[in-house]
Design a protein around this motif. Structure first.
Motif: not given
Length: 217
Positions: A1-6, A22-30, A44-46, A170-173
């Protein structure tokens, strides 16, 4: 995935200058948990990437022109107007967009926090400092990706869910907090939740009640 490379290119530079703060946050943690827990998968959807900073990065002894580094990597600043000024906390790229978040200083009310030594802004948010208390590293193509521990991530998701104004977010969290339970250490999570106090305890307990009402927990 190009996104991963970036993402990895950015992390490589952050590790050279800010590792441990620092840390990575958000949905990409999963997504990145799969590199430590192979059986864990999350769709992932973002393409929005969050990086969460410790307040330590404001230390004037840290001199790292992050703005210039990102521009060399192909990102440009997305200037966003706020009620308290203009924020430079977001950067747009061809494949991903990046936002910088920082733990909220006590009593701080502004929507932006200028990090002069990094030449960027960050968005101060409550509770994100909790995620920096227990960092795990996953090796991806010889780059150490810093993530919050699953236990901290789970608790954080169920705490902030109750502060969301948007019902979809909220539901996503709630769902993400439930999903990550699969890889949490049961004893460690029990100790952490038993030690929750005040607002964190109240918000977390309310999420448990909502999840149980949906018969998901």
């Amino acid at each position: 995935m190009t996104e991963i490379e970036d993402i990895l290119k950015v992390i490589n530079h952050l590790n050279k200058n800010l590792k441990g703060f620092y840390i990575l946050g958000g949905s990409w943690v999963l997504y990145f948990y799969r590199f430590k827990y192979p059986n864990f998968k999350y769709a992932l959807r973002t393409l929005d990437i969050d990086f969460i900073f410790s307040l330590y990065v404001k230390n004037k002894r840290i001199n790292f022109n992050l703005q210039e580094t990102l521009e060399k990597l192909g990102f440009y600043q997305d200037i966003v107007g706020t009620v308290t000024g203009y924020s430079y906390s977001k950067f747009k790229g061809e494949n991903i967009d990046i936002e910088f978040i920082i733990e909220e200083p006590a009593g701080y009310k502004s929507k932006i926090l200028k990090l002069e030594n990094l030449k960027i802004d960050a968005t101060p948010l409550p509770f994100v400092g909790d995620l920096l208390e227990d960092i795990v590293y996953v090796d991806v193509e010889d780059i150490e990706v810093p993530l919050p521990s699953p236990e901290k991530f789970h608790i954080h998701k169920w705490v902030i869910a109750q502060r969301r104004q948007n019902p979809i977010k909220k539901q996503n969290d709630l769902i993400q907090g439930l999903k990550v339970l699969q890889i949490c250490n049961t004893q460690k999570l029990k100790e952490l939740t038993q030690n929750l106090k005040g607002k964190r305890k109240r918000l977390y307990q309310k999420s448990i009640e909502e999840i149980k009402a949906l018969e998901l927990y």
